[in-house]
Design a protein around this motif. Structure first.
Motif, PDB file in Angstrom:
ATOM      1  N   LEU A 135      16.241   4.895  63.021  1.00  0.00           N
ATOM      2  CA  LEU A 135      14.971   5.527  63.048  1.00  0.00           C
ATOM      3  C   LEU A 135      14.843   6.235  61.810  1.00  0.00           C
ATOM      4  O   LEU A 135      15.272   6.993  61.182  1.00  0.00           O
ATOM      5  N   PRO A 136      13.517   5.935  61.460  1.00  0.00           N
ATOM      6  CA  PRO A 136      12.592   6.474  59.483  1.00  0.00           C
ATOM      7  C   PRO A 136      12.519   7.895  60.182  1.00  0.00           C
ATOM      8  O   PRO A 136      12.365   8.449  61.028  1.00  0.00           O
ATOM      9  N   VAL A 137      12.857   8.870  59.030  1.00  0.00           N
ATOM     10  CA  VAL A 137      12.307   9.749  58.772  1.00  0.00           C
ATOM     11  C   VAL A 137      10.924  10.428  58.127  1.00  0.00           C
ATOM     12  O   VAL A 137      11.158   9.001  57.545  1.00  0.00           O
ATOM     13  N   LEU A 138      10.824  11.481  58.258  1.00  0.00           N
ATOM     14  CA  LEU A 138       9.555  11.778  57.374  1.00  0.00           C
ATOM     15  C   LEU A 138       9.710  12.495  56.083  1.00  0.00           C
ATOM     16  O   LEU A 138      10.863  13.694  56.300  1.00  0.00           O
ATOM     17  N   ALA A 139       9.576  12.189  55.053  1.00  0.00           N
ATOM     18  CA  ALA A 139       9.581  13.351  53.969  1.00  0.00           C
ATOM     19  C   ALA A 139       8.469  13.080  53.532  1.00  0.00           C
ATOM     20  O   ALA A 139       7.179  12.545  53.516  1.00  0.00           O
ATOM     21  N   ALA A 140       8.246  14.064  52.424  1.00  0.00           N
ATOM     22  CA  ALA A 140       7.221  14.437  51.380  1.00  0.00           C
ATOM     23  C   ALA A 140       7.635  15.187  50.188  1.00  0.00           C
ATOM     24  O   ALA A 140       8.612  15.267  50.014  1.00  0.00           O
ATOM     25  N   VAL A 141       6.327  14.951  49.150  1.00  0.00           N
ATOM     26  CA  VAL A 141       7.133  15.352  48.053  1.00  0.00           C
ATOM     27  C   VAL A 141       5.743  15.859  47.454  1.00  0.00           C
ATOM     28  O   VAL A 141       4.612  15.434  47.568  1.00  0.00           O
ATOM     29  N   THR A 142       5.722  16.994  46.928  1.00  0.00           N
ATOM     30  CA  THR A 142       4.740  17.632  46.334  1.00  0.00           C
ATOM     31  C   THR A 142       4.906  17.900  44.686  1.00  0.00           C
ATOM     32  O   THR A 142       5.041  18.479  44.259  1.00  0.00           O
ATOM     33  N   GLY A 143       3.643  17.526  44.151  1.00  0.00           N
ATOM     34  CA  GLY A 143       3.185  18.029  43.251  1.00  0.00           C
ATOM     35  C   GLY A 143       3.637  17.343  41.688  1.00  0.00           C
ATOM     36  O   GLY A 143       3.974  16.117  42.564  1.00  0.00           O
ATOM     37  N   GLY A 144       4.336  17.983  41.227  1.00  0.00           N
ATOM     38  CA  GLY A 144       5.452  17.207  40.163  1.00  0.00           C
ATOM     39  C   GLY A 144       7.002  17.236  40.654  1.00  0.00           C
ATOM     40  O   GLY A 144       8.206  17.083  39.942  1.00  0.00           O
ATOM     41  N   GLU A 145       6.840  17.519  41.748  1.00  0.00           N
ATOM     42  CA  GLU A 145       8.704  17.933  42.533  1.00  0.00           C
ATOM     43  C   GLU A 145       9.339  16.176  42.409  1.00  0.00           C
ATOM     44  O   GLU A 145       8.564  14.890  42.547  1.00  0.00           O
ATOM     45  N   GLY A 146      10.225  16.371  41.341  1.00  0.00           N
ATOM     46  CA  GLY A 146      11.412  15.052  41.494  1.00  0.00           C
ATOM     47  C   GLY A 146      12.004  14.183  42.694  1.00  0.00           C
ATOM     48  O   GLY A 146      12.096  13.584  42.462  1.00  0.00           O
ATOM     49  N   VAL A 147      12.227  15.301  43.335  1.00  0.00           N
ATOM     50  CA  VAL A 147      13.089  15.058  44.813  1.00  0.00           C
ATOM     51  C   VAL A 147      12.003  15.445  45.970  1.00  0.00           C
ATOM     52  O   VAL A 147      11.945  16.499  46.353  1.00  0.00           O
ATOM     53  N   ALA A 148      12.053  14.291  46.894  1.00  0.00           N
ATOM     54  CA  ALA A 148      11.387  14.350  48.355  1.00  0.00           C
ATOM     55  C   ALA A 148      12.406  15.525  49.102  1.00  0.00           C
ATOM     56  O   ALA A 148      13.471  15.684  49.397  1.00  0.00           O
ATOM     57  N   THR A 149      11.202  15.909  50.209  1.00  0.00           N
ATOM     58  CA  THR A 149      11.915  16.812  50.765  1.00  0.00           C
ATOM     59  C   THR A 149      11.892  16.252  52.759  1.00  0.00           C
ATOM     60  O   THR A 149      10.686  15.633  52.562  1.00  0.00           O
ATOM     61  N   ARG A 150      13.003  16.292  53.230  1.00  0.00           N
ATOM     62  CA  ARG A 150      12.728  15.635  54.313  1.00  0.00           C
ATOM     63  C   ARG A 150      12.159  16.815  55.991  1.00  0.00           C
ATOM     64  O   ARG A 150      12.816  18.267  55.379  1.00  0.00           O
ATOM     65  N   LEU A 151      11.343  16.084  55.935  1.00  0.00           N
ATOM     66  CA  LEU A 151      11.017  16.893  56.675  1.00  0.00           C
ATOM     67  C   LEU A 151      11.547  16.555  59.278  1.00  0.00           C
ATOM     68  O   LEU A 151      10.732  18.007  59.662  1.00  0.00           O
ATOM     69  N   SER A 152      11.840  16.029  58.693  1.00  0.00           N
ATOM     70  CA  SER A 152      11.659  15.757  60.202  1.00  0.00           C
ATOM     71  C   SER A 152      13.524  15.483  60.367  1.00  0.00           C
ATOM     72  O   SER A 152      14.162  14.695  59.562  1.00  0.00           O
ATOM     73  N   ASP A 153      13.838  15.623  60.785  1.00  0.00           N
ATOM     74  CA  ASP A 153      15.824  16.081  61.029  1.00  0.00           C
ATOM     75  C   ASP A 153      16.606  15.577  62.328  1.00  0.00           C
ATOM     76  O   ASP A 153      17.658  16.204  62.671  1.00  0.00           O
ATOM     77  N   ASP A 154      15.485  14.683  62.966  1.00  0.00           N
ATOM     78  CA  ASP A 154      16.769  14.527  64.466  1.00  0.00           C
ATOM     79  C   ASP A 154      16.494  12.981  64.345  1.00  0.00           C
ATOM     80  O   ASP A 154      16.309  11.928  63.895  1.00  0.00           O
ATOM     81  N   LEU A 155      16.663  11.924  65.521  1.00  0.00           N
ATOM     82  CA  LEU A 155      16.657  11.310  65.558  1.00  0.00           C
ATOM     83  C   LEU A 155      15.786  10.649  66.719  1.00  0.00           C
ATOM     84  O   LEU A 155      15.995   9.486  67.608  1.00  0.00           O
ATOM     85  N   ARG A 156      14.730  10.966  66.716  1.00  0.00           N
ATOM     86  CA  ARG A 156      13.405  10.568  67.724  1.00  0.00           C
ATOM     87  C   ARG A 156      13.014   9.841  67.159  1.00  0.00           C
ATOM     88  O   ARG A 156      13.383   9.479  65.854  1.00  0.00           O
ATOM     89  N   ILE A 157      11.752   9.154  67.384  1.00  0.00           N
ATOM     90  CA  ILE A 157      11.070   8.141  66.594  1.00  0.00           C
ATOM     91  C   ILE A 157       9.840   9.223  65.623  1.00  0.00           C
ATOM     92  O   ILE A 157       9.239  10.210  66.449  1.00  0.00           O
ATOM     93  N   HIS A 158       9.300   8.887  64.733  1.00  0.00           N
ATOM     94  CA  HIS A 158       9.026   9.528  63.319  1.00  0.00           C
ATOM     95  C   HIS A 158       7.745   8.768  62.891  1.00  0.00           C
ATOM     96  O   HIS A 158       8.046   7.845  62.739  1.00  0.00           O
ATOM     97  N   ARG A 159       6.529   8.844  63.358  1.00  0.00           N
ATOM     98  CA  ARG A 159       5.716   7.522  63.683  1.00  0.00           C
ATOM     99  C   ARG A 159       3.637   8.544  62.943  1.00  0.00           C
ATOM    100  O   ARG A 159       3.915  10.018  63.214  1.00  0.00           O
ATOM    101  N   ASP A 160       2.859   7.744  62.516  1.00  0.00           N
ATOM    102  CA  ASP A 160       1.849   8.257  61.931  1.00  0.00           C
ATOM    103  C   ASP A 160       1.120   9.640  61.939  1.00  0.00           C
ATOM    104  O   ASP A 160       0.576   9.836  61.803  1.00  0.00           O
ATOM    105  N   PRO A 161       1.652   9.664  59.956  1.00  0.00           N
ATOM    106  CA  PRO A 161       1.818  10.540  59.255  1.00  0.00           C
ATOM    107  C   PRO A 161       0.076  10.696  58.766  1.00  0.00           C
ATOM    108  O   PRO A 161      -0.139   9.736  58.624  1.00  0.00           O
ATOM    109  N   ALA A 162       0.130  11.707  58.805  1.00  0.00           N
ATOM    110  CA  ALA A 162      -1.248  11.966  58.029  1.00  0.00           C
ATOM    111  C   ALA A 162      -1.282  13.825  56.842  1.00  0.00           C
ATOM    112  O   ALA A 162      -0.317  14.119  57.591  1.00  0.00           O
ATOM    113  N   VAL A 163      -1.742  13.842  55.928  1.00  0.00           N
ATOM    114  CA  VAL A 163      -1.665  14.605  55.250  1.00  0.00           C
ATOM    115  C   VAL A 163      -3.433  15.240  55.131  1.00  0.00           C
ATOM    116  O   VAL A 163      -4.545  14.587  55.192  1.00  0.00           O
ATOM    117  N   SER A 164      -3.530  17.074  55.335  1.00  0.00           N
ATOM    118  CA  SER A 164      -4.697  17.502  55.151  1.00  0.00           C
ATOM    119  C   SER A 164      -5.008  17.270  53.399  1.00  0.00           C
ATOM    120  O   SER A 164      -4.641  16.912  52.428  1.00  0.00           O
TER     121      SER A 164
END
Length: 208
Positions: A135-164
């Motif tokens: 199952l895919p995980v949710l990841a994000a990057v902010t500004g000029g960061e070169g490495v993505a941050t993993r936001l979810s860390d379990d084996l559930r289903i993650h979907r429907d992302p949105a950003v403020s």
């Protein structure tokens, strides 16, 4: 005070505007100010196009012979999925700046989909970080960061992302592996780190 019905209806009325009139299939439109980003697919090819509602200009982002699809737009920045021969990457393109789109937080053999953005933050579903359940995980990057941050860390289903709009909050739907027990999850950026908590867990919650 509450406006009379005729005045309210006049305020809400708008004129229809053709964004794309031509061959192929156009889908997945997203609007920011006077700009519309959408996917245009013709004869097996797929590209992201930008339409300016003010002057009618309609231009494609160069694909580099890849398949571009599933865009989002915030301000003059567009994020989208690029399917190549050996990878599925998240790309970013600033309409106001010359030059080709750039890959976001690049990694070898990326397997990423469904980019969404707000302010300086781009989030996506990352199949390359999938766990044992695939199952895919949710990841994000902010500004000029070169490495993505993993936001979810379990084996559930993650979907429907949105950003403020300011890029400081990412929300999404998290479900159990049977597709039930769905809750809305929020990750809030504070001091350069992301703090995650459940925002809606009663019943079935989705599409934040």
């Amino acid at each position: 005070s509450i406006a009379p019905a005729p005045a309210l209806s006049q305020q809400l009325l708008g004129l229809p505007h053709d964004v794309h009139v031509g061959p192929g299939d156009q889908s997945d439109p997203h609007v920011s100010g006077s700009l519309v980003a959408y996917t245009s697919a013709i004869d097996g090819a797929s590209e992201i196009r930008i339409h300016n509602l003010e002057d009618g200009r309609d231009e494609a982002i160069p694909t580099g012979r890849a398949l571009d699809l599933l865009s989002d737009i915030s301000g003059t920045t567009i994020a989208f999925t690029r399917l190549g021969s050996d990878a599925s990457s998240i790309m970013s393109h600033d309409v106001a700046s010359p030059g080709p789109p750039i890959e976001v937080a690049p990694v070898p053999n990326a397997n990423r989909r469904r980019a969404v953005l707000g302010g300086p933050t781009i989030a996506w579903l990352d199949h390359g970080l999938a766990g044992a359940a695939g199952l895919p995980v949710l990841a994000a990057v902010t500004g000029g960061e070169g490495v993505a941050t993993r936001l979810s860390d379990d084996l559930r289903i993650h979907r429907d992302p949105a950003v403020s709009p300011d890029g400081q909050v990412v929300v999404w739907t998290r479900c159990e592996q049977d597709g039930r027990g769905c809750a809305v999850i929020e990750a809030r950026r504070s001091g350069g780190t992301w703090i995650t908590e459940v925002r809606a867990a009663l019943g079935e919650s989705s599409h934040p």
